[in-house]
Write an enzyme that holds these catalytic residues in place. Structure first.
Site, PDB file in Angstrom:
ATOM      1  N   LYS A 296       0.848  -1.206   0.000  1.00 15.64           N
ATOM      2  CA  LYS A 296       0.000   0.000   0.000  1.00 15.64           C
ATOM      3  C   LYS A 296       0.875   1.244   0.000  1.00 15.64           C
ATOM      4  O   LYS A 296       0.590   2.222  -0.685  1.00 15.64           O
ATOM      5  CB  LYS A 296      -0.945  -0.015   1.207  1.00 15.64           C
ATOM      6  CG  LYS A 296      -2.046  -1.067   1.092  1.00 15.64           C
ATOM      7  CD  LYS A 296      -2.835  -1.212   2.393  1.00 15.64           C
ATOM      8  CE  LYS A 296      -3.676  -2.486   2.378  1.00 15.64           C
ATOM      9  NZ  LYS A 296      -4.267  -2.804   3.675  1.00 15.64           N
TER      10      LYS A 296
ATOM     11  N   GLN B 116      -5.597  -1.901   9.838  1.00 15.05           N
ATOM     12  CA  GLN B 116      -5.055  -3.133   9.249  1.00 15.05           C
ATOM     13  C   GLN B 116      -5.484  -4.361  10.057  1.00 15.05           C
ATOM     14  O   GLN B 116      -5.342  -4.384  11.269  1.00 15.05           O
ATOM     15  CB  GLN B 116      -3.518  -3.027   9.204  1.00 15.05           C
ATOM     16  CG  GLN B 116      -2.834  -4.147   8.447  1.00 15.05           C
ATOM     17  CD  GLN B 116      -3.127  -4.143   6.951  1.00 15.05           C
ATOM     18  OE1 GLN B 116      -3.151  -3.103   6.317  1.00 15.05           O
ATOM     19  NE2 GLN B 116      -3.363  -5.314   6.395  1.00 15.05           N
TER      20      GLN B 116
ATOM     21  N   ASP C  82     -11.698   1.273   3.117  1.00 16.25           N
ATOM     22  CA  ASP C  82     -11.865  -0.174   2.945  1.00 16.25           C
ATOM     23  C   ASP C  82     -13.329  -0.508   2.631  1.00 16.25           C
ATOM     24  O   ASP C  82     -13.646  -1.644   2.293  1.00 16.25           O
ATOM     25  CB  ASP C  82     -11.424  -0.925   4.214  1.00 16.25           C
ATOM     26  CG  ASP C  82      -9.952  -1.308   4.161  1.00 16.25           C
ATOM     27  OD1 ASP C  82      -9.402  -1.383   3.039  1.00 16.25           O
ATOM     28  OD2 ASP C  82      -9.339  -1.516   5.233  1.00 16.25           O
TER      29      ASP C  82
END
Ligand code: NAD
Length: 283
Positions: free
Chosen positions: A51, A95, A120
């Site tokens: 990322k 995460q 997300d």
């Protein structure tokens, strides 16, 4: 007949180039992504690095907030609250997996992320929007898969789509995406009876189980489209999917995603697209 490979790496690169061009002409502040990382997990670190690399390449500011494994729930929530009002941050990623035994009810923490920064796409608000067929920020893997199918001009309406795996991250959002596109959708999971029967009826099969060689050529329907979401590490750290790719499956399916290079890059680019959308909403 030899199945066409759905080359996620190539399509993700194309999308990336378009995004880079657009951003280059904008003379405003750069977009910003914040990742909250709790504890230490080797696989999470690989994903975070990926990322970071793509953010830096595109021109998105990348901020990593590492918290100790034994941090308190309040500490994470207070960080999220700060990031929610930080005007340099457009996207917040918590995460996963969060491997802390001190933190119960992890989903409550996710709900603290402001829906407009939930890149997300997993906040109940964003899932609800997808449910109502008016999505804003969409869960990355399923959004990436839809775009991959679109790039190969695969017509989804009316297809009999079968999803193996019903997780909140992959299986369920995939079902909503496919339903929105007009497929007839079946979600299967570990308690599904006679899975083989479902699989053999699928025009479009999405496999998201996390078990290598879970699906073999004798299960699938002739000329079906096979999307392999699985990421499994072999003993020598090679990445393999959930589908056994051999000459038999290549001769039976019409399209298939490779692992690596199929769904993975599309997931990452979908995250970038969400960050860009969120950035536009915050300008
Ligand atoms: P998960 O563990 O949350 O869900 C797995 C699902 O598989 C569950 O719904 C479970 O019921 C089902 N399942 C397990 N055994 C089964 C069986 N015998 N028959 C039928 N269903 C069965 O996993 P997840 O987060 O959804 O991820 C699935 C896989 O996809 C993992 O390998 C993960 O690493 C990978 N993944 C890949 C990407 C990507 O970008 N390529 C993104 C997310 C997840």
């Amino acid at each position: 007949m030899i199945a066409n490979l759905l080359n996620g790496k190539k399509i993700a690169n194309k999308i990336k180039k378009k995004i880079k061009k657009k951003l280059f002409f904008k003379n405003r502040r750069s977009p910003g992504l914040a990742i909250i990382y709790i504890g230490n997990n080797k696989n999470s670190e690989i994903y975070i690095r990926k990322k970071k690399e793509i953010c830096e390449e595109i021109g998105i500011n990348f901020f990593l907030f590492s918290l100790k494994k034994n941090c308190k729930k309040l500490e994470i929530i207070s960080l999220i609250k700060d990031l929610n009002i930080n005007s340099k941050i457009d996207g917040i990623v918590l995460q996963t997996p969060i491997e802390s035994k001190y933190i119960k009810n992890v989903s409550k923490i996710f709900e603290e992320i402001h829906p407009s920064k939930d890149v997300d796409g997993l906040h109940p608000y964003n899932i609800g929007r997808l449910f109502q067929k008016s999505p804003i920020l969409r869960p990355c893997t399923s959004y990436g898969i839809i775009q991959l199918l679109e790039h190969y001009k695969i017509k989804i309406p009316g297809l009999n789509a079968v999803i193996i795996g019903s997780s909140n991250i992959v299986g369920k959002p995939m079902a909503l995406e496919l339903l929105m596109q007009g497929a007839t959708v079946t979600i299967t999971h570990s308690l599904t009876k006679n899975l083989k029967k479902h699989v053999s009826s699928a025009d479009l099969l999405i496999v998201a189980v996390g078990k290598p060689n879970f699906i073999t050529s004798n299960w699938i329907k002739k000329y079906s489209i096979i999307i392999d979401v699985g990421i499994n590490y072999t003993k020598n750290q090679k990445i393999v999917g959930d589908v056994k790719i051999d000459k038999f499956i290549l001769n039976k399916a019409s399209y298939i995603t490779p692992v690596p290079g199929g769904v993975g890059p599309m997931t990452v680019i979908a995250l970038v697209q969400n960050i860009m959308l969120s950035y536009q909403m915050h300008l």
